[in-house]
Scaffold this active site. Structure first.
Site, PDB file in Angstrom:
ATOM      1  N   CYS A 167      42.932  46.776  32.098  1.00  0.00           N
ATOM      2  CA  CYS A 167      43.377  45.755  31.147  1.00  0.00           C
ATOM      3  C   CYS A 167      44.495  44.963  31.813  1.00  0.00           C
ATOM      4  O   CYS A 167      45.449  45.549  32.339  1.00  0.00           O
ATOM      5  CB  CYS A 167      43.883  46.412  29.867  1.00  0.00           C
ATOM      6  SG  CYS A 167      44.677  45.245  28.736  1.00  0.00           S
ATOM      7  N   ASP A 203      39.674  50.280  31.592  1.00  0.00           N
ATOM      8  CA  ASP A 203      38.574  49.832  30.738  1.00  0.00           C
ATOM      9  C   ASP A 203      37.287  50.324  31.370  1.00  0.00           C
ATOM     10  O   ASP A 203      37.170  50.382  32.597  1.00  0.00           O
ATOM     11  CB  ASP A 203      38.538  48.302  30.644  1.00  0.00           C
ATOM     12  CG  ASP A 203      39.658  47.741  29.787  1.00  0.00           C
ATOM     13  OD1 ASP A 203      39.977  48.363  28.761  1.00  0.00           O
ATOM     14  OD2 ASP A 203      40.204  46.693  30.145  1.00  0.00           O
ATOM     15  N   GLU A 221      22.489  43.444  49.188  1.00  0.00           N
ATOM     16  CA  GLU A 221      22.502  44.753  49.839  1.00  0.00           C
ATOM     17  C   GLU A 221      23.279  45.698  48.928  1.00  0.00           C
ATOM     18  O   GLU A 221      24.402  45.414  48.535  1.00  0.00           O
ATOM     19  CB  GLU A 221      23.141  44.626  51.229  1.00  0.00           C
ATOM     20  CG  GLU A 221      22.947  45.846  52.107  1.00  0.00           C
ATOM     21  CD  GLU A 221      23.853  46.986  51.723  1.00  0.00           C
ATOM     22  OE1 GLU A 221      23.338  48.100  51.541  1.00  0.00           O
ATOM     23  OE2 GLU A 221      25.077  46.765  51.605  1.00  0.00           O
ATOM     24  N   HIS A 233      37.501  41.601  29.913  1.00  0.00           N
ATOM     25  CA  HIS A 233      36.086  41.972  30.004  1.00  0.00           C
ATOM     26  C   HIS A 233      35.209  40.779  30.359  1.00  0.00           C
ATOM     27  O   HIS A 233      34.330  40.873  31.216  1.00  0.00           O
ATOM     28  CB  HIS A 233      35.589  42.550  28.678  1.00  0.00           C
ATOM     29  CG  HIS A 233      36.291  43.795  28.233  1.00  0.00           C
ATOM     30  ND1 HIS A 233      36.924  44.669  29.079  1.00  0.00           N
ATOM     31  CD2 HIS A 233      36.433  44.315  27.002  1.00  0.00           C
ATOM     32  CE1 HIS A 233      37.427  45.671  28.379  1.00  0.00           C
ATOM     33  NE2 HIS A 233      37.146  45.481  27.110  1.00  0.00           N
ATOM     34  N   GLU A 234      35.431  39.684  29.672  1.00  0.00           N
ATOM     35  CA  GLU A 234      34.612  38.499  29.884  1.00  0.00           C
ATOM     36  C   GLU A 234      34.738  37.986  31.314  1.00  0.00           C
ATOM     37  O   GLU A 234      33.750  37.602  31.941  1.00  0.00           O
ATOM     38  CB  GLU A 234      35.014  37.392  28.889  1.00  0.00           C
ATOM     39  CG  GLU A 234      34.807  37.758  27.429  1.00  0.00           C
ATOM     40  CD  GLU A 234      35.966  38.535  26.789  1.00  0.00           C
ATOM     41  OE1 GLU A 234      35.937  38.690  25.559  1.00  0.00           O
ATOM     42  OE2 GLU A 234      36.893  39.005  27.505  1.00  0.00           O
TER      43      GLU A 234
END
Length: 154
Positions: free
Chosen positions: A52, A59, A75, A93-94
């Protein structure tokens, strides 16, 4: 069937430390031996972690990346190291989810790519992030990502 030329790869078959951050990670590609055939490649990272950016707390996410290659494939060792580089990286997160997808798109220029990032709750709210480059090409079998919506212990 011919073997894919891996002579240009710098990480496969080598001892490589995890990059300190995603920007320092080197994503590598190999020629697609099936160019001209539309098929889906799926990578699943069920134990993805980042930090975070506000609290520094970890997270966790289950990430699924599907793509239809054109001339190149990512690869897999370089992808693993790239994903691991987020472990000490602070981002929302986004931002993590879309950045991962765009780095792969920039590397490969695939015919199509999508990412499903299924994040575990932060502050009691799970956040799922979905992004794709456009419509799925016609005639391609694309299975469901198979990750259920978070429901806790119920």
């Amino acid at each position: 069937m011919s073997m894919t030329d891996t002579s240009s790869l710098s990480q496969l078959g080598q001892a490589v430390e995890t990059p300190q951050n995603p920007e320092a990670a080197v994503l590598e590609k190999v020629p697609n031996g099936n160019q001209g055939t539309d098929y889906v490649v799926r990578f699943t990272a069920p134990e993805f972690t980042s930090l975070c950016p506000m609290t520094g707390q970890p997270d966790f996410a289950h990430i699924v990346i599907d793509y239809i290659p054109d001339g190149f494939l990512v690869e897999s060792k370089s992808l693993k190291l790239f994903l691991h580089s987020f472990r000490n990286h602070g981002a929302f997160h986004e931002d993590c989810s879309v950045y991962i997808a765009k780095r792969i798109v920039d590397l490969l220029a695939p015919k199509w790519l999508r990412i499903g990032a299924y994040w575990y709750p932060r502050g009691g709210i799970p956040i799922d992030v979905f992004w794709q480059t456009g419509a799925v090409p016609e005639g391609v079998w694309l299975p469901d990502q198979g990750v259920p919506t978070y429901r806790g212990r119920g």
